[in-house]
Design an enzyme around this catalytic site. Sequence first.
Site, PDB file in Angstrom:
ATOM      1  N   GLY A  51       1.992  -6.244  -1.276  1.00 45.47           N
ATOM      2  CA  GLY A  51       2.143  -5.693  -2.780  1.00 45.47           C
ATOM      3  C   GLY A  51       1.405  -6.973  -3.683  1.00 45.47           C
ATOM      4  O   GLY A  51       0.646  -6.704  -4.783  1.00 45.47           O
ATOM      5  N   SER A 178       3.167  -1.797  -0.572  1.00 45.16           N
ATOM      6  CA  SER A 178       3.628  -2.639   0.548  1.00 45.16           C
ATOM      7  C   SER A 178       4.207  -2.153   1.578  1.00 45.16           C
ATOM      8  O   SER A 178       5.297  -1.093   1.520  1.00 45.16           O
ATOM      9  CB  SER A 178       4.475  -3.781  -0.018  1.00 45.16           C
ATOM     10  OG  SER A 178       4.619  -5.048   0.750  1.00 45.16           O
ATOM     11  N   HIS A 180       6.438  -2.864   4.062  1.00 51.55           N
ATOM     12  CA  HIS A 180       8.008  -3.244   4.378  1.00 51.55           C
ATOM     13  C   HIS A 180       8.945  -2.186   3.579  1.00 51.55           C
ATOM     14  O   HIS A 180      10.210  -2.142   3.869  1.00 51.55           O
ATOM     15  CB  HIS A 180       8.349  -4.406   4.374  1.00 51.55           C
ATOM     16  CG  HIS A 180       8.161  -5.292   3.116  1.00 51.55           C
ATOM     17  ND1 HIS A 180       7.211  -5.605   2.509  1.00 51.55           N
ATOM     18  CD2 HIS A 180       9.282  -5.558   2.181  1.00 51.55           C
ATOM     19  CE1 HIS A 180       7.593  -6.242   1.176  1.00 51.55           C
ATOM     20  NE2 HIS A 180       8.827  -6.166   1.299  1.00 51.55           N
ATOM     21  N   CYS A 303      12.418 -11.413  -4.179  1.00 50.80           N
ATOM     22  CA  CYS A 303      11.359 -12.475  -4.324  1.00 50.80           C
ATOM     23  C   CYS A 303      11.753 -13.601  -5.240  1.00 50.80           C
ATOM     24  O   CYS A 303      11.199 -14.616  -5.444  1.00 50.80           O
ATOM     25  CB  CYS A 303      10.210 -11.786  -4.593  1.00 50.80           C
ATOM     26  SG  CYS A 303       9.583 -10.525  -3.649  1.00 50.80           S
TER      27      CYS A 303
END
Length: 377
Positions: A51, A178, A180, A303
């Site tokens: 991403g 993304s 995952h 993150c």
Amino acid sequence: MLPFFSEQFGNASSSHAFGSEVAGAIRQARRSLQALLGAAFDHEIVFTSGGTESNNTAILSALATQDGRNEIVTTAVEHPAVLALVEQLASSEIKTHLIPVDSLGRLDIEAFRHALGPRTAIASVMWANNETGTLFPIAFLAKMARAAGALFHTDAVQAVGKVPIDLKDSEIDMLSLSGHKLHGPKGIGALYLRKGTRFKPLISGGPQERRRRGGTENVPAIVGLGKAAELAAAALQVERGRVSALRDRLEQGVLRLGQCVALGDIRNRLPNTANIAFAHLEGEAIVHRLNRAGIAASLGSACSSGSMEPSHVLRAMNVSAECLRGAVRFSLSRETTPEEIHRTVRELSDIVPGLRTMSQEKAAPLSHSSRSTELIS
């Protein structure tokens, strides 16, 4: 994925048989992702590392290709994968408009409309917020951006595989995802790029991805993402209702503990996300104790969870001071079971009252005799 680590090891760009069978697997993965996204053409799918790369590629490409336009419109609650880039660009000649949200995390539509103009290169708005799950009216916002002559990009990392998406009937120019986040491998993602959209690659190199993303393809990860997309598409309608019911059960059980509140737009959010703020407690302490019990929760974006600063999303929502540091995000998936929900509520029923008792003991003033004993000891 396993055969592509050993048996089918050819380079997809090669002309020999070892390469062509691998190229076929990549084509199939691309078509699976096309089907999940409702894209008109499979070549609108560009594989990336995830991403963050997709977001950076979309925004920088728009600024490079939209002549005479040097403004970005985005929101105050975007993922750091967007906001960090926007902050960096703001130090140059790029003008940025950060659109606010209300107390439920809903976008200020009039502020968005007002920010669009003849110098807007791109409007970038997340499909769903990663901390609260609040959904944004992406199709409507894309139409507004198109009317202003700007490109429209959405960071749909949290939404793909969880809510229906039909890109061919929208005016979305670019979309990031993304692997995952939909049970695929980490380190792989994709950028949807509408056919005919002017584009400048972030990574130049060989002919891979129609020269839109250089570098030898990560074949095992691409195959894994394709299979994850296929499974997500098959399970979407049934699992969406089941997961949201489990999420609601978790939320109802936790809220019965008192002095806590569900954050975000609870009537319009992802089926798998619950963000609960525990008043006058530290979310970090709750997450730590859940972790010791074998339950994974977070303070916000994975993150940025290492930061001690309160979440920028919750600050943008003007969450009250007594709740700001007590917010905990719970993320469910189609693998979550009713038994896991029950155990989580049971653990929190011990953890939260225990922390409140500790907090009250620390806050309570010492009696005269207690002070004397403490001084003597």
